[in-house]
Every structure is written in C-alpha cells, then in structure tokens.
Design an enzyme around this catalytic site. Sequence first.
Site, PDB file in Angstrom:
ATOM      1  N   GLU A 102       0.852  -1.192   0.000  1.00 52.15           N
ATOM      2  CA  GLU A 102       0.000   0.000   0.000  1.00 52.15           C
ATOM      3  C   GLU A 102       0.893   1.249   0.000  1.00 52.15           C
ATOM      4  O   GLU A 102       2.042   1.203   0.452  1.00 52.15           O
ATOM      5  CB  GLU A 102      -0.870  -0.105   1.265  1.00 52.15           C
ATOM      6  CG  GLU A 102      -2.052   0.750   1.470  1.00 52.15           C
ATOM      7  CD  GLU A 102      -2.959   1.119   0.321  1.00 52.15           C
ATOM      8  OE1 GLU A 102      -2.469   1.598  -0.701  1.00 52.15           O
ATOM      9  OE2 GLU A 102      -4.175   1.000   0.495  1.00 52.15           O
ATOM     10  N   ASP A 103       0.386   2.341  -0.523  1.00 52.93           N
ATOM     11  CA  ASP A 103       1.153   3.589  -0.500  1.00 52.93           C
ATOM     12  C   ASP A 103       1.098   4.220   0.885  1.00 52.93           C
ATOM     13  O   ASP A 103       2.112   4.617   1.448  1.00 52.93           O
ATOM     14  CB  ASP A 103       0.660   4.572  -1.573  1.00 52.93           C
ATOM     15  CG  ASP A 103      -0.840   4.832  -1.517  1.00 52.93           C
ATOM     16  OD1 ASP A 103      -1.576   4.160  -0.747  1.00 52.93           O
ATOM     17  OD2 ASP A 103      -1.317   5.719  -2.255  1.00 52.93           O
ATOM     18  N   ASP A 106      -3.853   5.574   6.289  1.00 52.47           N
ATOM     19  CA  ASP A 106      -4.289   6.812   6.930  1.00 52.47           C
ATOM     20  C   ASP A 106      -5.199   6.446   8.107  1.00 52.47           C
ATOM     21  O   ASP A 106      -4.719   6.188   9.204  1.00 52.47           O
ATOM     22  CB  ASP A 106      -4.989   7.658   5.862  1.00 52.47           C
ATOM     23  CG  ASP A 106      -5.407   9.028   6.348  1.00 52.47           C
ATOM     24  OD1 ASP A 106      -4.865   9.500   7.340  1.00 52.47           O
ATOM     25  OD2 ASP A 106      -6.290   9.635   5.699  1.00 52.47           O
ATOM     26  N   LYS A 134       0.224   7.122   8.881  1.00 46.97           N
ATOM     27  CA  LYS A 134      -0.058   8.289   9.724  1.00 46.97           C
ATOM     28  C   LYS A 134      -0.649   7.773  11.034  1.00 46.97           C
ATOM     29  O   LYS A 134      -1.868   7.611  11.147  1.00 46.97           O
ATOM     30  CB  LYS A 134      -1.078   9.192   9.039  1.00 46.97           C
ATOM     31  CG  LYS A 134      -0.592   9.894   7.785  1.00 46.97           C
ATOM     32  CD  LYS A 134      -1.725  10.725   7.207  1.00 46.97           C
ATOM     33  CE  LYS A 134      -1.307  11.484   5.975  1.00 46.97           C
ATOM     34  NZ  LYS A 134      -2.477  12.081   5.283  1.00 46.97           N
ATOM     35  N   PHE A 155      -1.400  16.062   4.606  1.00 41.27           N
ATOM     36  CA  PHE A 155      -1.565  15.507   3.264  1.00 41.27           C
ATOM     37  C   PHE A 155      -0.245  15.530   2.490  1.00 41.27           C
ATOM     38  O   PHE A 155       0.455  16.539   2.462  1.00 41.27           O
ATOM     39  CB  PHE A 155      -2.638  16.289   2.511  1.00 41.27           C
ATOM     40  CG  PHE A 155      -3.046  15.627   1.234  1.00 41.27           C
ATOM     41  CD1 PHE A 155      -3.922  14.555   1.245  1.00 41.27           C
ATOM     42  CD2 PHE A 155      -2.541  16.074   0.019  1.00 41.27           C
ATOM     43  CE1 PHE A 155      -4.288  13.935   0.054  1.00 41.27           C
ATOM     44  CE2 PHE A 155      -2.904  15.453  -1.170  1.00 41.27           C
ATOM     45  CZ  PHE A 155      -3.777  14.384  -1.142  1.00 41.27           C
ATOM     46  N   ARG A 168       1.641  12.311  -9.077  1.00 45.79           N
ATOM     47  CA  ARG A 168       2.134  10.936  -8.877  1.00 45.79           C
ATOM     48  C   ARG A 168       3.541  10.741  -9.423  1.00 45.79           C
ATOM     49  O   ARG A 168       4.270   9.871  -8.983  1.00 45.79           O
ATOM     50  CB  ARG A 168       1.208   9.916  -9.568  1.00 45.79           C
ATOM     51  CG  ARG A 168      -0.187   9.835  -8.989  1.00 45.79           C
ATOM     52  CD  ARG A 168      -0.876   8.583  -9.537  1.00 45.79           C
ATOM     53  NE  ARG A 168      -2.338   8.626  -9.362  1.00 45.79           N
ATOM     54  CZ  ARG A 168      -2.977   8.235  -8.275  1.00 45.79           C
ATOM     55  NH1 ARG A 168      -2.298   7.793  -7.240  1.00 45.79           N
ATOM     56  NH2 ARG A 168      -4.290   8.288  -8.215  1.00 45.79           N
TER      57      ARG A 168
HETATM   58  P1  5GP Z   1      -7.468   5.004   4.771  1.00 46.41           P
HETATM   59  O1  5GP Z   1      -8.558   4.091   4.336  1.00 46.41           O
HETATM   60  O2  5GP Z   1      -6.337   4.309   5.484  1.00 46.41           O
HETATM   61  O3  5GP Z   1      -7.989   6.173   5.568  1.00 46.41           O
HETATM   62  O4  5GP Z   1      -6.921   5.706   3.481  1.00 46.41           O
HETATM   63  C1  5GP Z   1      -6.068   5.101   2.617  1.00 46.41           C
HETATM   64  C2  5GP Z   1      -6.056   5.815   1.281  1.00 46.41           C
HETATM   65  O5  5GP Z   1      -6.323   7.224   1.406  1.00 46.41           O
HETATM   66  C3  5GP Z   1      -4.679   5.735   0.673  1.00 46.41           C
HETATM   67  O6  5GP Z   1      -4.520   4.545  -0.066  1.00 46.41           O
HETATM   68  C4  5GP Z   1      -4.623   6.992  -0.168  1.00 46.41           C
HETATM   69  O7  5GP Z   1      -5.193   6.729  -1.435  1.00 46.41           O
HETATM   70  C5  5GP Z   1      -5.495   7.991   0.563  1.00 46.41           C
HETATM   71  N1  5GP Z   1      -4.679   8.923   1.372  1.00 46.41           N
HETATM   72  C6  5GP Z   1      -4.653   9.023   2.714  1.00 46.41           C
HETATM   73  N2  5GP Z   1      -3.806   9.984   3.129  1.00 46.41           N
HETATM   74  C7  5GP Z   1      -3.265  10.512   2.001  1.00 46.41           C
HETATM   75  C8  5GP Z   1      -2.288  11.559   1.767  1.00 46.41           C
HETATM   76  O8  5GP Z   1      -1.735  12.214   2.657  1.00 46.41           O
HETATM   77  N3  5GP Z   1      -1.981  11.804   0.463  1.00 46.41           N
HETATM   78  C9  5GP Z   1      -2.543  11.125  -0.572  1.00 46.41           C
HETATM   79  N4  5GP Z   1      -2.174  11.467  -1.799  1.00 46.41           N
HETATM   80  N5  5GP Z   1      -3.470  10.144  -0.381  1.00 46.41           N
HETATM   81  C10 5GP Z   1      -3.812   9.842   0.888  1.00 46.41           C
END
Ligand code: 5GP
Length: 177
Positions: A102-103, A106, A134, A155, A168
């Site tokens: 995963e990238d 969050d 995070k 962000f 990207r």
């Molecule tokens: P989660 O479900 O863990 O809240 O969110 C995961 C997804 O939210 C990540 O795969 C990404 O696509 C997006 N995301 C969360 N924080 C960021 C951020 O700081 N920057 C970007 N570009 N995408 C984020």
Amino acid sequence: MMTIHVLDKKFVPYLSAETIAKRIEELAAKINEDYADKNPIFIGILNGSFMFASDLYKQISVSSTISFIKLVSYKGTTSTGTVITSIGLEEDLTGRNVILIEDIVDTGKTLSEFLPTIQKQQPNSIKICTLLQKPEALLHPLEADYVGFQIPNKFVVGFGLDYDGYGRNLKEIYQLE
Ligand code: 5GP
C-alpha cells in the site's frame, strides 16, 4: 528540492528520493530475510502504490510473484454502509503467503474493510507493507507489518501519491504547506 504547486495547492519537500530509496532497500532486505522459502505473493494496491511496489520488488530476491489490484468501494445493502471489493485479482491465494503493498495507511479504513475479502481465500498468512503510515490518523484496528515512514497527519503527494490525480510522477514526497 523546493516548494512546488500541484493544481491549486502548495507543497513543501518532505522525503527526498535518496531517503525513500534507502528505506525501500531496508524494507526489502527485511522481507527477503522473513520470506526465504515462503514463496510470497505481493499484491500491489493501485493506483497509489505502483511506484513503491516497483522499486520494492526490484530489491526482492526470494522466489515470489506479484500482482496488482484496484479497490472499489460501493454502498452495500447492509447497515455497515460501504463495502470494499477488489478488481483484477486472478490468483488463487489459498495457502499462499500474501504481502499487500500500500502507498499509505491513513485511517486504516480501506485495508481493514478489505482484509476479510482476502482472508476468505484462506491464505497461509497476510502481511501489510506500506510506504507511509499516519499513526495519529488511525481509526480502525489495523497493524502494518512493514512500514517505510511514520509521518504526521498532513496531506502528502509524490512517489505515486496524488492530489486529485496529479503529482504521482514526482520522485520525492511533498507535504501540504
Ligand atoms: P485510509 O482508508 O487508510 O484512511 O486511506 C487510505 C487511502 O487514502 C490511501 O490509499 C490513499 O489513497 C489515501 N490517502 C490518505 N492519506 C493521504 C495523503 O496524505 N496523500 C494522498 N495522496 N493520499 C492519501
């Protein structure tokens, strides 16, 4: 590295290309150690992880395969609201050692809701490898096993991560100013 603009927003340098590359090398070394003889299957979650997955996988030396999926969320008919499913997964995961790439984690919502879909296929193990995490934003019970960088709740864009589809291609990671 200097301040950049992506669409209407200003971003400041946060992690250099060298810093990212060095950390990916360390993560790969750990995975190579942990997965010797385990024939893992890496599953990259698109779109955000494509650059990380590519750089990481180049450093993997154990026998393994890689595949990519896209997660799609839709409104379920149950009281739980959204349901997360995947498209593009053709491999049989039964008995496999799965490493999800995963990238960024969050809130943890996406992965924690998607994991049961993978678990249904009865893999031998599932681990999560994320470039960024995070910790302050985590709302759902989710433990990432391999974490590149723990970052503050701001962000970020670059190295595969986008702002509204853009950014990207940046080689570095930038933080919203
Ligand atoms: P989660 O479900 O863990 O809240 O969110 C995961 C997804 O939210 C990540 O795969 C990404 O696509 C997006 N995301 C969360 N924080 C960021 C951020 O700081 N920057 C970007 N570009 N995408 C984020």
